[in-house]
Design a protein around this motif. Structure first.
Motif, PDB file in Angstrom:
ATOM      1  N   GLY A 107       0.814  -1.201   0.000  1.00  0.00           N
ATOM      2  CA  GLY A 107       0.000   0.000   0.000  1.00  0.00           C
ATOM      3  C   GLY A 107       0.854   1.260   0.000  1.00  0.00           C
ATOM      4  O   GLY A 107       0.540   2.250  -0.671  1.00  0.00           O
ATOM      5  N   GLN A 111     -17.033  -5.014  -4.512  1.00  0.00           N
ATOM      6  CA  GLN A 111     -15.949  -4.582  -3.642  1.00  0.00           C
ATOM      7  C   GLN A 111     -16.510  -3.879  -2.411  1.00  0.00           C
ATOM      8  O   GLN A 111     -17.566  -3.247  -2.456  1.00  0.00           O
ATOM      9  N   SER A 112     -15.784  -3.974  -1.317  1.00  0.00           N
ATOM     10  CA  SER A 112     -16.175  -3.232  -0.117  1.00  0.00           C
ATOM     11  C   SER A 112     -16.021  -1.742  -0.377  1.00  0.00           C
ATOM     12  O   SER A 112     -15.301  -1.332  -1.302  1.00  0.00           O
ATOM     13  N   SER A 147     -12.365  -0.530  -0.330  1.00  0.00           N
ATOM     14  CA  SER A 147     -11.646  -1.007  -1.508  1.00  0.00           C
ATOM     15  C   SER A 147     -12.113  -0.291  -2.767  1.00  0.00           C
ATOM     16  O   SER A 147     -11.299   0.117  -3.611  1.00  0.00           O
ATOM     17  N   TYR A 198     -10.728   3.211  -2.826  1.00  0.00           N
ATOM     18  CA  TYR A 198      -9.299   3.224  -3.164  1.00  0.00           C
ATOM     19  C   TYR A 198      -9.093   2.974  -4.656  1.00  0.00           C
ATOM     20  O   TYR A 198      -8.307   3.669  -5.308  1.00  0.00           O
ATOM     21  N   TYR A 199      -9.811   1.993  -5.200  1.00  0.00           N
ATOM     22  CA  TYR A 199      -9.722   1.720  -6.626  1.00  0.00           C
ATOM     23  C   TYR A 199     -10.170   2.935  -7.437  1.00  0.00           C
ATOM     24  O   TYR A 199      -9.566   3.269  -8.469  1.00  0.00           O
ATOM     25  N   GLU A 233      -5.036  -4.007 -11.407  1.00  0.00           N
ATOM     26  CA  GLU A 233      -5.294  -5.384 -11.809  1.00  0.00           C
ATOM     27  C   GLU A 233      -4.177  -5.875 -12.720  1.00  0.00           C
ATOM     28  O   GLU A 233      -3.581  -5.098 -13.470  1.00  0.00           O
TER      29      GLU A 233
END
Length: 453
Positions: A78, A162-163, A166, A169-170, A187
């Protein structure tokens, strides 16, 4: 006269060698990136990244290229991903700010219309002008990225399970990467899994196009989109050439790849059009890949080479020789074919100095690519198509690859690093140097025509 030749305005003194400022600033940012990516905390696994890996990815991030030798989402922790993201942001904002300030400087130095910079109507390069340009560029960039990030986050959360953390962030990562035309993805297949998703594909394409148009053009369009006749030459050429290349690229991809089972073949008709349009946007110079480039037909690779070489708009985050350079040369060619004595864009005459500058940038870019391709051919065993594609992608700060980047030997990767650096600062540095060196001559030599062709 102390500090310069007579006739030079005082604002130019601090920018007498803007190319040096640009080169040093980007080199310093790359050095910081190398140091941070070399820390053990920057990698997801044990140990730390070797110097070449840190150098390659720091340069690729700061120069907003997107070429990688390791997978961004799995190799870097991260912290490492945050360093790359900050490098992209710094590189993108630096490009837009420096290019916009340069345009403001040249509006004073060369007497150009100051409205090429949206918030700088004055013709004096004062501290207030600099603050206004920097503030507007930063606010515009961050606001655009925030909107794009929100749209993407919603899609990642609702469409891909996705949560919320997440997805957020993406969304932020891909928004910053897209607006700054960097092309880094989280990815392993970049955007291939989203090839038929219009929500993600078109949102990212919109961010790429807006970031690639350039700050002066976007703000002039926002003010005067209803009156195209009043557009500056910069805006007119940027909009026309960008639109034309997107159409040509989309049609070209559809024609060449529709029957290719490795790319567009398995998709529905609607998905093919979406994928072809997205693939045409990416070489402008974002670097995301929504299709398997290694499976491209040879003619598609050549089309992509051309789109990457041309790049995006001036004073934007895109690379290449710029659509303004390409468009201006096209107008020069058209005027020559018609026998017109002057090159005119809209209702304005383009000075001969601009024409020579465009020619110089294009020819020097061709020379750099030719030499680098020759060297890369000597260093690797890959095919000419693959090598040329990689070299143009690095020099034009695109980030697309046929998949050979990680397999290129260390000497070849160093060459790519140099190409990314030169390609990022080269056109801007050369354009500023040529423009600021312009001066009137007090005499003329006798004219003599020669045979051409």
């Amino acid at each position: 006269m102390i500090g310069g030749r007579a006739g030079h305005p005082h604002p130019a003194r601090g920018f007498r060698h803007p190319g040096r400022v640009i080169a040093v600033a980007f080199a310093a940012a790359v050095a910081v990136g190398i140091g941070l990516l070399s820390l053990p905390i920057a990698t997801a696994g044990p140990g730390r990244a070797d110097f070449l890996t840190a150098l390659f990815h720091a340069t690729s991030a700061v120069c907003v290229t997107g070429l990688v030798t390791v997978d961004t989402g799995t190799y870097w922790s991260g912290f490492g991903q945050a360093v790359i993201l900050l490098g992209i942001q710094a590189g993108g904002l630096g490009i837009m700010t420096l290019a916009s300030l340069l345009a403001l400087l040249l509006s004073r130095r060369l007497g150009l219309r100051a409205r090429l910079i949206a918030q700088a109507e004055t013709k004096a390069l004062s501290a207030a002008d600099v603050r206004r340009v920097v503030r507007t560029v930063v606010v515009f960039s961050l606001a655009t990225e925030a909107v794009v990030a929100a749209v993407l986050a919603v899609r990642f959360a609702t469409g891909y399970g996705q949560s919320l953390p997440s997805a957020a962030y993406y969304g932020v990562f891909h928004a910053i990467s897209a607006f700054n035309n960097a092309g880094f993805g989280l990815e392993a297949d970049n955007l291939v899994q989203y090839v038929a998703d219009p929500w993600i594909s078109l949102t990212i394409c919109a961010a790429i196009i807006v970031g690639g148009l350039g700050f002066p053009v976007v703000f002039e369009l926002a003010r005067e989109w209803r009156t195209p006749k009043t557009w500056s030459v910069l805006t007119r050429i940027t909009v026309v050439v960008t639109g034309a290349l997107l159409v040509v690229g989309t049609v070209g991809f559809l024609v060449a790849e529709s029957g290719n089972p490795g790319t567009l073949g398995p998709l529905s008709t609607g998905a093919k059009v979406l994928a072809a349009f997205t693939a045409a946007v990416m070489p402008r110079t974002a670097g995301f890949n929504n299709l398997d480039i290694a499976a491209y037909q040879p003619e598609t690779l050549l089309l992509t080479d051309a789109l990457m070489f041309i790049g995006g708009g001036s004073a934007g985050t895109a690379g290449g020789i710029k659509v303004t350079t390409f468009g201006l040369l096209a107008y020069v060619l058209w005027a020559e074919m018609r026998g017109d004595p002057d090159v005119e864009v809209g209702r304005r005459k383009v000075p001969g100095t601009n024409q020579r500058q465009a020619l110089a940038i294009a020819l020097l870019a061709i020379g750099v690519i030719a030499v680098a391709t020759f060297l890369m051919e000597a260093l690797t065993d890959f095919t000419f198509d693959q090598v040329l594609f990689e070299v143009i992608s690095a020099f034009s700060t695109v980030g697309l690859s046929t998949g050979i980047t990680a397999d290129i030997p260390p000497a070849g990767q160093v060459l790519l690093v140099l190409l990314m650096y030169v390609g990022r600062i080269g056109p801007l540095t050369l354009a500023s140097g040529l423009a600021l060196r312009e001066r009137a001559r007090r005499h003329q030599l006798p004219e003599e025509r020669t045979i051409v062709g």
